[in-house]
Write a protein that holds these residues in place. Structure first.
Motif, PDB file in Angstrom:
ATOM      1  N   UNK A 218      25.857  19.516  46.220  1.00 41.50           N
ATOM      2  CA  UNK A 218      26.868  18.914  45.350  1.00 41.50           C
ATOM      3  C   UNK A 218      28.232  19.134  45.988  1.00 41.50           C
ATOM      4  N   UNK A 219      29.095  18.101  45.943  1.00 38.37           N
ATOM      5  CA  UNK A 219      30.415  18.244  46.570  1.00 38.37           C
ATOM      6  C   UNK A 219      31.518  18.635  45.591  1.00 38.37           C
ATOM      7  N   UNK A 220      31.181  18.809  44.311  1.00 38.43           N
ATOM      8  CA  UNK A 220      32.202  19.167  43.336  1.00 38.43           C
ATOM      9  C   UNK A 220      33.124  18.028  42.960  1.00 38.43           C
ATOM     10  N   UNK A 221      32.844  16.831  43.509  1.00 37.63           N
ATOM     11  CA  UNK A 221      33.655  15.648  43.227  1.00 37.63           C
ATOM     12  C   UNK A 221      32.791  14.529  42.647  1.00 37.63           C
ATOM     13  N   UNK A 222      31.715  14.910  41.976  1.00 38.30           N
ATOM     14  CA  UNK A 222      30.897  13.944  41.272  1.00 38.30           C
ATOM     15  C   UNK A 222      29.715  13.391  42.033  1.00 38.30           C
ATOM     16  N   UNK A 223      29.389  13.964  43.214  1.00 37.25           N
ATOM     17  CA  UNK A 223      28.309  13.409  44.018  1.00 37.25           C
ATOM     18  C   UNK A 223      27.257  14.472  44.358  1.00 37.25           C
TER      19      UNK A 223
ATOM     20  N   UNK B 197      29.731  29.413  41.261  1.00 38.34           N
ATOM     21  CA  UNK B 197      28.363  29.774  40.894  1.00 38.34           C
ATOM     22  C   UNK B 197      27.974  29.195  39.539  1.00 38.34           C
ATOM     23  N   UNK B 198      28.923  29.191  38.601  1.00 37.47           N
ATOM     24  CA  UNK B 198      28.639  28.613  37.279  1.00 37.47           C
ATOM     25  C   UNK B 198      28.426  27.114  37.387  1.00 37.47           C
ATOM     26  N   UNK B 199      29.183  26.464  38.246  1.00 37.43           N
ATOM     27  CA  UNK B 199      29.048  25.021  38.452  1.00 37.43           C
ATOM     28  C   UNK B 199      27.661  24.684  38.987  1.00 37.43           C
ATOM     29  N   UNK B 200      27.175  25.486  39.937  1.00 36.08           N
ATOM     30  CA  UNK B 200      25.831  25.292  40.472  1.00 36.08           C
ATOM     31  C   UNK B 200      24.771  25.541  39.399  1.00 36.08           C
ATOM     32  N   UNK B 201      24.942  26.625  38.659  1.00 36.43           N
ATOM     33  CA  UNK B 201      23.926  27.037  37.687  1.00 36.43           C
ATOM     34  C   UNK B 201      23.794  26.040  36.537  1.00 36.43           C
ATOM     35  N   UNK B 202      24.919  25.532  36.042  1.00 35.22           N
ATOM     36  CA  UNK B 202      24.865  24.640  34.875  1.00 35.22           C
ATOM     37  C   UNK B 202      24.732  23.172  35.269  1.00 35.22           C
TER      38      UNK B 202
ATOM     39  N   UNK C 204      31.054  18.044  38.901  1.00 36.84           N
ATOM     40  CA  UNK C 204      32.500  18.199  39.128  1.00 36.84           C
ATOM     41  C   UNK C 204      32.875  19.671  39.012  1.00 36.84           C
ATOM     42  N   UNK C 205      33.509  20.192  40.053  1.00 37.09           N
ATOM     43  CA  UNK C 205      33.989  21.575  40.043  1.00 37.09           C
ATOM     44  C   UNK C 205      35.328  21.628  39.323  1.00 37.09           C
ATOM     45  N   UNK C 206      35.463  22.438  38.279  1.00 40.79           N
ATOM     46  CA  UNK C 206      36.755  22.558  37.600  1.00 40.79           C
ATOM     47  C   UNK C 206      37.828  23.086  38.546  1.00 40.79           C
ATOM     48  N   UNK C 207      39.045  22.684  38.292  1.00 41.47           N
ATOM     49  CA  UNK C 207      40.177  23.132  39.103  1.00 41.47           C
ATOM     50  C   UNK C 207      40.711  24.439  38.534  1.00 41.47           C
ATOM     51  N   UNK C 208      40.792  25.457  39.377  1.00 38.56           N
ATOM     52  CA  UNK C 208      41.363  26.748  38.974  1.00 38.56           C
ATOM     53  C   UNK C 208      42.773  26.823  39.533  1.00 38.56           C
ATOM     54  N   UNK C 209      43.756  26.874  38.645  1.00 39.72           N
ATOM     55  CA  UNK C 209      45.154  26.894  39.056  1.00 39.72           C
ATOM     56  C   UNK C 209      45.640  28.320  39.281  1.00 39.72           C
ATOM     57  N   UNK C 210      46.723  28.444  40.014  1.00 37.63           N
ATOM     58  CA  UNK C 210      47.324  29.751  40.236  1.00 37.63           C
ATOM     59  C   UNK C 210      47.887  30.295  38.922  1.00 37.63           C
ATOM     60  N   UNK C 211      47.784  31.612  38.682  1.00 38.16           N
ATOM     61  CA  UNK C 211      48.376  32.182  37.461  1.00 38.16           C
ATOM     62  C   UNK C 211      49.859  31.841  37.357  1.00 38.16           C
ATOM     63  N   UNK C 212      50.275  31.566  36.148  1.00 38.85           N
ATOM     64  CA  UNK C 212      51.649  31.142  35.894  1.00 38.85           C
ATOM     65  C   UNK C 212      52.191  31.909  34.687  1.00 38.85           C
ATOM     66  N   UNK C 213      53.479  32.210  34.735  1.00 37.12           N
ATOM     67  CA  UNK C 213      54.102  32.847  33.575  1.00 37.12           C
ATOM     68  C   UNK C 213      53.939  31.950  32.348  1.00 37.12           C
ATOM     69  N   UNK C 214      53.497  32.535  31.247  1.00 38.46           N
ATOM     70  CA  UNK C 214      53.230  31.745  30.046  1.00 38.46           C
ATOM     71  C   UNK C 214      54.473  30.996  29.576  1.00 38.46           C
ATOM     72  N   UNK C 215      55.612  31.650  29.621  1.00 36.03           N
ATOM     73  CA  UNK C 215      56.832  31.006  29.110  1.00 36.03           C
ATOM     74  C   UNK C 215      57.219  29.814  29.980  1.00 36.03           C
TER      75      UNK C 215
END
Length: 250
Positions: A46-51, A134-139, A143-154
């Motif tokens: 799986x390429x994480x982009x729907x294929x 690993x969760x993407x493979x298992x379930x 499509x692999x979800x995008x994990x963004x860099x941590x950001x200040x909440x405010x």
């Protein structure tokens, strides 16, 4: 038959060279030592982009795709609207949030550094990326979800919003429950929906004020005070159910 094949998520750039795939050491070790696969055994890529392609393990750390790159065995469009979950990093359980968010169907995951959340520097971005893959493979997601860099909440909450943005809040009177707030909304008119989950100590006054000024809609997740991890999973589950229900009606 494809569903029964164990999956490996391979980044699209690694597939660009053709149908012969060089496996990374950890991938080769997983196939040969964990799954005990030998040459000729089949699995899915799986390429994480729907294929998705089926593949055959070769001698050495290599595999061969059984379909051309431009003719995958499965192709799926991204879900719409895209669901963005922003979560104040808790002192415990964020690994669980990452895994469950992927399993439920999140599209973008935004860790937040909230005033009442975990200490700065306590995040583990590399570990979260591994859990997400690993969760993407298992379930069996394509499509692999995008994990963004941590950001200040405010900072995150203060960014002007044009799409639907929902702020989970506690101890406020007469707030609509999330499901009630979503009921009259048509998914067809939206590209993205964001849900923000605060720390277990709640949003700080400055964070709440920033969200209000930027157009976030405060909602409740029910009558009880929830842990951050519980709130994130419960809120996302409601969003996914709403998206699925509205997509069936299109």
């Amino acid at each position: 038959m494809v569903r029964e094949l164990r999956r490996l998520l391979i980044a699209p750039e690694r597939l660009a060279a053709g149908t012969t795939l060089a496996l990374a050491p950890e991938e080769s070790r997983y196939l040969s030592r964990v799954l005990r696969y030998g040459p000729g055994e089949r699995f899915a890529v799986v390429d994480g982009q729907g294929q998705l392609w089926s593949a055959v393990l070769l001698d050495g750390p290599q595999a061969r795709l059984e379909q051309p790159l431009d003719q995958p065995l499965q192709r799926r469009a991204a879900a719409s609207p895209r669901l963005e979950l922003a979560v104040a990093i808790p002192r415990l359980d964020f690994d669980v949030v990452v895994r469950m968010a992927c399993e439920l169907g999140v599209d973008r995951l935004q860790p937040l550094l909230a005033e009442h959340g975990a200490l700065r520097g306590s995040w583990k971005a590399a570990r979260w990326s591994t859990i997400l893959r690993e969760a993407c493979e298992q379930c069996e997601r394509l499509w692999l979800p995008q994990l963004l860099e941590p950001l200040e909440a405010i900072t995150y909450l203060g960014q002007p919003r044009t799409a639907l943005a929902l702020l989970a809040t506690t101890r406020a009177a007469e707030l609509p429950v999330l499901g009630t707030a979503l009921a009259p909304v048509s998914a067809e008119s939206l590209e993205r929906v964001a849900l923000a989950i605060g720390a277990e100590g709640g949003w700080s006054p400055a964070e709440a004020a920033a969200a209000q000024s930027a157009g976030w809609q405060a909602v409740s997740l029910g009558p009880h005070i929830l842990r951050t991890s519980t709130a994130a999973v419960a809120g996302l589950a409601s969003l996914v159910q709403w998206r699925e229900a509205t997509s069936l009606g299109r």
